[in-house]
Structures are given as C-alpha cells and as structure tokens.
Design an enzyme around this catalytic site. Structure first.
Site, PDB file in Angstrom:
ATOM      1  N   LYS A 117      50.508  28.974  65.553  1.00  0.00           N
ATOM      2  CA  LYS A 117      49.786  29.233  64.512  1.00  0.00           C
ATOM      3  C   LYS A 117      49.778  28.194  63.735  1.00  0.00           C
ATOM      4  O   LYS A 117      47.625  28.351  64.456  1.00  0.00           O
ATOM      5  CB  LYS A 117      51.370  29.620  63.100  1.00  0.00           C
ATOM      6  CG  LYS A 117      52.110  30.518  63.752  1.00  0.00           C
ATOM      7  CD  LYS A 117      53.215  30.399  62.918  1.00  0.00           C
ATOM      8  CE  LYS A 117      54.221  31.749  63.397  1.00  0.00           C
ATOM      9  NZ  LYS A 117      55.284  31.547  64.045  1.00  0.00           N
ATOM     10  N   ASP A 122      62.815  24.262  61.149  1.00  0.00           N
ATOM     11  CA  ASP A 122      61.732  25.782  61.403  1.00  0.00           C
ATOM     12  C   ASP A 122      60.168  24.875  61.080  1.00  0.00           C
ATOM     13  O   ASP A 122      59.950  25.918  60.573  1.00  0.00           O
ATOM     14  CB  ASP A 122      62.697  26.732  61.826  1.00  0.00           C
ATOM     15  CG  ASP A 122      61.151  27.397  62.154  1.00  0.00           C
ATOM     16  OD1 ASP A 122      60.292  27.249  62.571  1.00  0.00           O
ATOM     17  OD2 ASP A 122      61.998  29.074  62.965  1.00  0.00           O
ATOM     18  N   GLU A 147      61.204  27.232  87.807  1.00  0.00           N
ATOM     19  CA  GLU A 147      62.429  26.882  86.531  1.00  0.00           C
ATOM     20  C   GLU A 147      61.946  25.490  86.997  1.00  0.00           C
ATOM     21  O   GLU A 147      62.837  25.025  88.511  1.00  0.00           O
ATOM     22  CB  GLU A 147      63.556  27.468  87.906  1.00  0.00           C
ATOM     23  CG  GLU A 147      63.859  29.221  87.299  1.00  0.00           C
ATOM     24  CD  GLU A 147      63.305  29.570  88.228  1.00  0.00           C
ATOM     25  OE1 GLU A 147      61.426  29.849  88.408  1.00  0.00           O
ATOM     26  OE2 GLU A 147      63.199  31.447  87.541  1.00  0.00           O
ATOM     27  N   ARG A 153      50.187  30.081  73.124  1.00  0.00           N
ATOM     28  CA  ARG A 153      51.061  31.279  72.539  1.00  0.00           C
ATOM     29  C   ARG A 153      52.854  30.715  73.005  1.00  0.00           C
ATOM     30  O   ARG A 153      52.716  31.133  74.091  1.00  0.00           O
ATOM     31  CB  ARG A 153      50.803  32.626  72.655  1.00  0.00           C
ATOM     32  CG  ARG A 153      51.335  33.391  71.833  1.00  0.00           C
ATOM     33  CD  ARG A 153      51.170  34.678  71.504  1.00  0.00           C
ATOM     34  NE  ARG A 153      51.956  35.589  70.836  1.00  0.00           N
ATOM     35  CZ  ARG A 153      51.135  35.362  69.513  1.00  0.00           C
ATOM     36  NH1 ARG A 153      49.947  34.815  68.585  1.00  0.00           N
ATOM     37  NH2 ARG A 153      51.601  35.591  67.990  1.00  0.00           N
ATOM     38  N   THR A 211      56.747  27.357  66.796  1.00  0.00           N
ATOM     39  CA  THR A 211      55.823  28.213  67.701  1.00  0.00           C
ATOM     40  C   THR A 211      54.724  26.735  67.796  1.00  0.00           C
ATOM     41  O   THR A 211      54.220  25.903  67.241  1.00  0.00           O
ATOM     42  CB  THR A 211      55.562  29.147  66.760  1.00  0.00           C
ATOM     43  OG1 THR A 211      54.663  29.068  65.418  1.00  0.00           O
ATOM     44  CG2 THR A 211      56.269  30.034  66.906  1.00  0.00           C
ATOM     45  N   TYR A 265      56.116  30.007  89.968  1.00  0.00           N
ATOM     46  CA  TYR A 265      57.575  29.594  89.459  1.00  0.00           C
ATOM     47  C   TYR A 265      57.751  28.348  89.619  1.00  0.00           C
ATOM     48  O   TYR A 265      57.247  27.305  90.316  1.00  0.00           O
ATOM     49  CB  TYR A 265      58.539  30.583  90.072  1.00  0.00           C
ATOM     50  CG  TYR A 265      58.833  32.018  89.431  1.00  0.00           C
ATOM     51  CD1 TYR A 265      59.310  31.854  88.040  1.00  0.00           C
ATOM     52  CD2 TYR A 265      58.579  33.164  90.796  1.00  0.00           C
ATOM     53  CE1 TYR A 265      59.370  33.264  87.782  1.00  0.00           C
ATOM     54  CE2 TYR A 265      58.539  33.927  89.571  1.00  0.00           C
ATOM     55  CZ  TYR A 265      59.404  33.877  88.280  1.00  0.00           C
ATOM     56  OH  TYR A 265      59.809  35.426  87.429  1.00  0.00           O
TER      57      TYR A 265
HETATM   58  N1  DSN Z   1      55.726  36.827  62.945  1.00  0.00           N
HETATM   59  C1  DSN Z   1      55.568  35.344  62.406  1.00  0.00           C
HETATM   60  C2  DSN Z   1      55.033  35.289  61.146  1.00  0.00           C
HETATM   61  O1  DSN Z   1      53.692  35.952  60.687  1.00  0.00           O
HETATM   62  O2  DSN Z   1      55.740  34.119  59.983  1.00  0.00           O
HETATM   63  C3  DSN Z   1      56.639  34.759  62.244  1.00  0.00           C
HETATM   64  O3  DSN Z   1      57.584  34.312  63.422  1.00  0.00           O
END
Ligand code: DSN
Length: 430
Positions: free
Chosen positions: A241, A212, A68, A247, A238, A66
């Site tokens: 990807k 984003d 925080e 992740r 994110t 942990y």
């Molecule tokens: N689930 C993601 C996508 O497939 O683009 C976005 O959150």
C-alpha cells in the site's frame, strides 16, 4: 556414435518468447489493464504503483523456487540464493522500521494477522478490535471473517462527537471482557492513532497489543507518521500500500519469545512455501523506501491528502473527523443524499477510481454505504502535486454536487472525464 535426438517437451518459444507472442489473448488483457491504470486516476487508498524494479523482481525466476523454512534452515536444496534475497528483505525492513525481528513470508496482511492469532491464541479466546464501520478491518474480529468466527471477538468504535477512537469504550470493554489481544489499526481511519494510550490500556488489563499498520506503514517508513514499534508487542503490515513494495504481508516485533512463536505459526503453522519472487519484490521496495526520495514521497502523500480534504470541505462536502493525518480522506455523503455505491460508479465513469465505504454509525449495508474512501498514495507516485489535488477535489465535488434526486449528471461526468484524460496524459506510468 548415435546422435541423441533433441525432443522438446514444451512448445517452441517456451523459454524465449515474450507473452505478446506466446499468449496473445492473456497479453491483450494485461495491456488493457495497463491502459486502465494509465487512463484513470487511482484513488483507492490501499492501492499504489510499484517501480519497474519491483515489478521485475516479482516477475522473476524466483517464482520457480520452493523454500519451506527460513534462511539457513530450509527443507529443500538449492536455497543459497533465495536465502540471500530473504535476508536482504529482512535486513532492509529491520532498518526501515528500527525493529529487531521481521518475518517477511506472510502472503498477505490477512495471513499476517492470522499467523499472530495462531501463535498466541486458542479458538474461543477473546480479542478486541475496531469494528468495520468505524474503519477497522475484516481480520480484526469482524463476524464474517475467521477472526470473528473462531474467537470471541469484541469490537470498539469511535466517538460520535469527533469520529476519533473511543478510548473509554476500549477501556470498558477490556475491563468487562478481558481480551488476550487488543488490535489497533484499520482500513478507513484517517487520523493518527494514539499508540501510547493503547499500550497503557494493554498494560493495565494485561493484554497483548497488536498494531496492524497495513495502511500507513509507508508513512511510518517515511517518518511522516508516528511509529507503533516502540509501543506494540507485535506489528503487522501489508507491503504494497503506502509502502509501495512487492504485494504481501509482514510481521515485526522486538520480543524474541513472541518472534519464535510467530515464525512457527507462519511456517509450518499456516503457510507452506514462501513466495520467493514476492519476497524479492518486498526487498526491492524496501530498498527504495530507505532512500531520501521516499521520505519526500510520503510527505507529499500527506500534503496532497490535506489539500484534497480541504478542497472538498470548502465545496460543502463532509469529511469524517473533519480532515486527515495520513493518505485517507473519508467522505460522508449523507448530507448530499447519495449513497457510496452510486457515487463510486459516477466517479469511475468520470475516470476516477475509488471505493464505496462505510462511515461511522452508517446504517446502510456494506454493499451500498453512505461514504466513499479516497486515497492519495497512487496518484502521488505518478507525480501529482497539491495543485493537482485541488483540481481533483473540485472535479470530485462537481460530480457529487450535480446529482439530482439520486440521478448522476451525465454531462458533468463527461466534462470531468475530459479533464481527467489530460491529467493522466501529463503523468504517464511505466
Ligand atoms: N483491501 C484493503 C483495503 O482496501 O483497505 C484491506 O484489506
């Protein structure tokens, strides 16, 4: 002296046994999933294969901790090492994206966006984002999402003529509704976004600009895609990807005032303890993304997407916007008379995983759709090159073209599957 009897408060093997031995049922499911990933060609545009190093970091003892707070200012003891890990992730991300301030704690892209809203908005404030059917994301103000329920969310779309962002509409909506934040970026938009145009509109109407870049952040890191950092007030992403790291989510800005608000919004505003094992996975992936190999990788993602898009076009299949600038190829199935749903199912039976996806001005519900979204990042990680994507494009076209009256052709699916098996054998994972 009495010898104290050693009592085990855990099953034998707790600290030593591998999962195969310790929990065979769960272990068999993990093996099954690994086999599925090995035996199918992954074309879901948001997925990728991380390195073994990222897997190990994410599966490490840091899951026990942990922490925080932020490095140097934690609410728990024993944080010296995780401070080093979080600082490493931050430093690598700052270098990768040439940005001053980074928060690597958001558990996901959705939470990164929520943290920005929590930092800068009050319930009822107006936000302007791209609609889902235009390729936007749920968290950009879609009605079923918190962003669409708690805020007065207004949505812009695309031009009918070229399926590119309709900037006249963006500007008119700003004039009319005076949003506090404009959101650029999405999940199914395959063209470069004109960040300068968004900046100019934001300045003109006195709004903040949030980009984003969840889908294309790896391409920005690899320098094959324009960066939103010089234009946006805040950038979220994110990390798993195209960026191919642990992740989760991340927030970046060059503005120290905004950064202070964002830090407080992530913790304690929205989240509790950061996932330190995942932050280690982010650090590992960012380290890889700083290497020259990653630049080559991202250049190949884009080359492969263009090869796929051109092949499908040559086979008479419509691609939204006529092509791609990134890793996404959005297929419009309307002229083939089949839905995204049945196409996704047929491709999966043939060994290709993708997802049904709405296309601009789609009239079918999101559970059916008139399109499929294909992506090249995962298969490019396996090593597939342009000629493989030409083969894949033709196999996908075979499946799409052989539907009769909405019924898939089982024989074609079998033939395609046997070819996919060979491609998968040629490019093993893990
Ligand atoms: N689930 C993601 C996508 O497939 O683009 C976005 O959150």
């Amino acid at each position: 002296m009495n010898e104290q009897k050693k009592i085990l408060f855990y099953e034998e093997g707790f600290f030593e046994k591998n999962i195969e031995e310790y929990d065979p049922i769960l272990s068999s499911y993990l093996d099954e999933e690994k086999k599925r990933q090995q035996d199918q060609i992954e074309m879901i545009a948001s997925e990728n294969f991380v390195s073994k190093a990222v897997l190990q970091a994410q599966g490490s003892v840091l899951t026990n901790k942990y922490a925080e707070g932020y490095p140097g200012k934690r609410y728990y003891g024993g944080c010296d090492v995780v401070d080093k890990v979080e600082n490493l992730a931050i430093d690598r991300a700052r270098k990768l994206f040439d940005v001053k301030f980074v928060n690597v704690q958001p558990h996901s892209g959705a939470q990164a966006n929520q943290a920005v809203f929590l930092a800068l908005l009050k319930p009822g404030d107006t936000i302007l984002g791209m609609s889902l059917d235009a390729g936007g994301h749920l968290t950009h103000g879609a009605k079923p999402n918190l962003s669409g329920k708690w805020f007065n969310s207004i949505q812009y779309g695309l031009n009918k003529s070229d399926s590119l962002i309709n900037f006249n509409e963006v500007e008119n909506l700003c004039k009319l509704h005076k949003p506090k934040i404009i959101i650029a970026g999405g999940s199914a938009y395959s063209r470069f976004i004109d960040f300068k145009r968004f900046r100019d509109i934001s300045d003109k109407y006195n709004c903040l600009l949030l980009v984003d870049m969840a889908h294309f952040s790896g391409l920005v890191a690899g320098k094959v895609h324009p960066s939103p950092i010089p234009y946006a007030d805040i950038v979220t992403t994110t990390t798993h990807k195209t960026l191919r790291s642990g992740r989760g989510g991340m927030i970046m800005t060059n503005n120290d005032e905004l950064f202070k608000k964002i830090n407080s919004a992530v913790f304690p505003g929205l989240q509790g303890g950061p996932l330190m094992h995942v932050i280690a996975g982010k650090a590992a992936g960012f380290g890889e993304a700083l290497k020259d190999e990653f630049k080559n990788y991202t250049a190949n993602i884009v080359k492969n997407a263009k090869a796929l898009s051109n092949t499908l076009t040559q086979r008479g299949i419509n691609i939204v916007s006529g092509g791609t600038d990134n890793h996404i190829v959005l297929v419009d199935l309307r002229n083939k008379g089949i839905t995204g749903l049945i196409c996704e199912e047929a491709l999966e039976r043939a060994g290709i995983t993708c997802n049904k996806n709405g296309i601009p001005f789609d009239t079918t519900p999101p559970s059916i759709t008139s399109g499929i979204r294909l992506g090249t990042s995962a298969a490019t990680t396996r090593g597939l090159i342009e000629e493989d994507f030409i083969i894949l494009g033709n196999l996908i076209a075979d499946i799409i073209s052989n539907f009769k009256d909405n019924i898939p052709d089982i024989k074609t699916e079998r033939v395609v599957k046997s070819k996919i098996v060979n491609i998968c054998k040629k490019y093993p994972i893990y």
